[in-house]
Design an enzyme around this catalytic site. Sequence first.
Site, PDB file in Angstrom:
ATOM      1  N   TYR A  84       3.417  -7.434  -2.497  1.00 19.52           N
ATOM      2  CA  TYR A  84       2.291  -7.368  -3.434  1.00 19.52           C
ATOM      3  C   TYR A  84       2.735  -7.830  -4.824  1.00 19.52           C
ATOM      4  O   TYR A  84       2.126  -8.721  -5.419  1.00 19.52           O
ATOM      5  CB  TYR A  84       1.738  -5.948  -3.513  1.00 19.52           C
ATOM      6  N   LYS A 113       1.658 -11.339  -6.665  1.00 23.91           N
ATOM      7  CA  LYS A 113       0.949 -11.272  -7.935  1.00 23.91           C
ATOM      8  C   LYS A 113       1.733 -11.971  -9.050  1.00 23.91           C
ATOM      9  O   LYS A 113       1.139 -12.612  -9.931  1.00 23.91           O
ATOM     10  CB  LYS A 113       0.690  -9.818  -8.305  1.00 23.91           C
ATOM     11  N   PRO A 159      -3.405  -4.814 -15.426  1.00 21.33           N
ATOM     12  CA  PRO A 159      -3.686  -3.388 -15.241  1.00 21.33           C
ATOM     13  C   PRO A 159      -2.642  -2.708 -14.351  1.00 21.33           C
ATOM     14  O   PRO A 159      -2.027  -3.335 -13.484  1.00 21.33           O
ATOM     15  CB  PRO A 159      -5.057  -3.373 -14.546  1.00 21.33           C
ATOM     16  N   LEU A 167      -2.195   0.957 -11.864  1.00 22.89           N
ATOM     17  CA  LEU A 167      -3.021   1.467 -10.778  1.00 22.89           C
ATOM     18  C   LEU A 167      -4.348   1.966 -11.358  1.00 22.89           C
ATOM     19  O   LEU A 167      -4.356   2.800 -12.265  1.00 22.89           O
ATOM     20  CB  LEU A 167      -2.309   2.581 -10.027  1.00 22.89           C
ATOM     21  N   VAL A 168      -5.456   1.442 -10.846  1.00 17.76           N
ATOM     22  CA  VAL A 168      -6.779   1.706 -11.415  1.00 17.76           C
ATOM     23  C   VAL A 168      -7.456   2.854 -10.676  1.00 17.76           C
ATOM     24  O   VAL A 168      -7.578   2.837  -9.448  1.00 17.76           O
ATOM     25  CB  VAL A 168      -7.658   0.441 -11.330  1.00 17.76           C
ATOM     26  N   SER A 221      -5.765   1.843  -3.819  1.00 16.15           N
ATOM     27  CA  SER A 221      -5.500   2.661  -4.999  1.00 16.15           C
ATOM     28  C   SER A 221      -5.975   4.097  -4.802  1.00 16.15           C
ATOM     29  O   SER A 221      -5.284   5.047  -5.170  1.00 16.15           O
ATOM     30  CB  SER A 221      -6.177   2.054  -6.232  1.00 16.15           C
TER      31      SER A 221
END
Length: 217
Positions: free
Chosen positions: A50, A54, A77, A79-80, A92
């Site tokens: 991941y 990214k 960002p 962890l949202v 998440s």
Amino acid sequence: MQPPRLKSRRLVFTSTIGAVYMNPNRSPDVIVDESCWSDLDYCKDTKNWYCYGKTVAEQVAWEETKKRGVDLVVVNPSLVLGPLLQPTINASIIHILKYLTGSAKTYANSVQAYVHVKDVALAHILVYETPAASGRYVCAESVLHRGEVVEILAKFFPEYPTPTKCSDEKNPRVKPYKFSNKKLKDLGLEFTPAEQCLYDAVKSLQEKGHLPIPPRD
């Protein structure tokens, strides 16, 4: 042949803090900010695909927009959390849900940065509408140890079987890394506390039927 110039005035790209902080060679005293990049070799060695994907995606975005003369601004960002916009469970929210259903009997000896979904949305608006905005923007409110997360959940929602033991009791408790969100604060963003992020996430899970509400004594 030069690539065609795009007509957009500004492009806002959603990346992740996973493209920023994954670097084992960074001193614990170094503050993670927009100048930091995740180490691709480390991501591959730890099979963190991941963060690897990214990081590569953001690097390509910078390269391609530079070629095309596009004004790129990137939001990174953490962890949202907060209210769910979609009806399904995402990765998440599973991070929190497992501590409430009893499926996780212990919590990991690790840390995580958190941010409210509304703050992430506002960050995108601010960097798009502010002419002076440029570069990358770390979008995170605070870094919590998993032990702190379950303590917060237990405080707000004592009716759920949140774990009380760490899965790693041999090693010292991992310390949160230092980071800076000053660039977004300078644009006027007031971050929502992580406790509120967790509370709003759980209430949303309850409202959408993903988490039963047990009766309180």
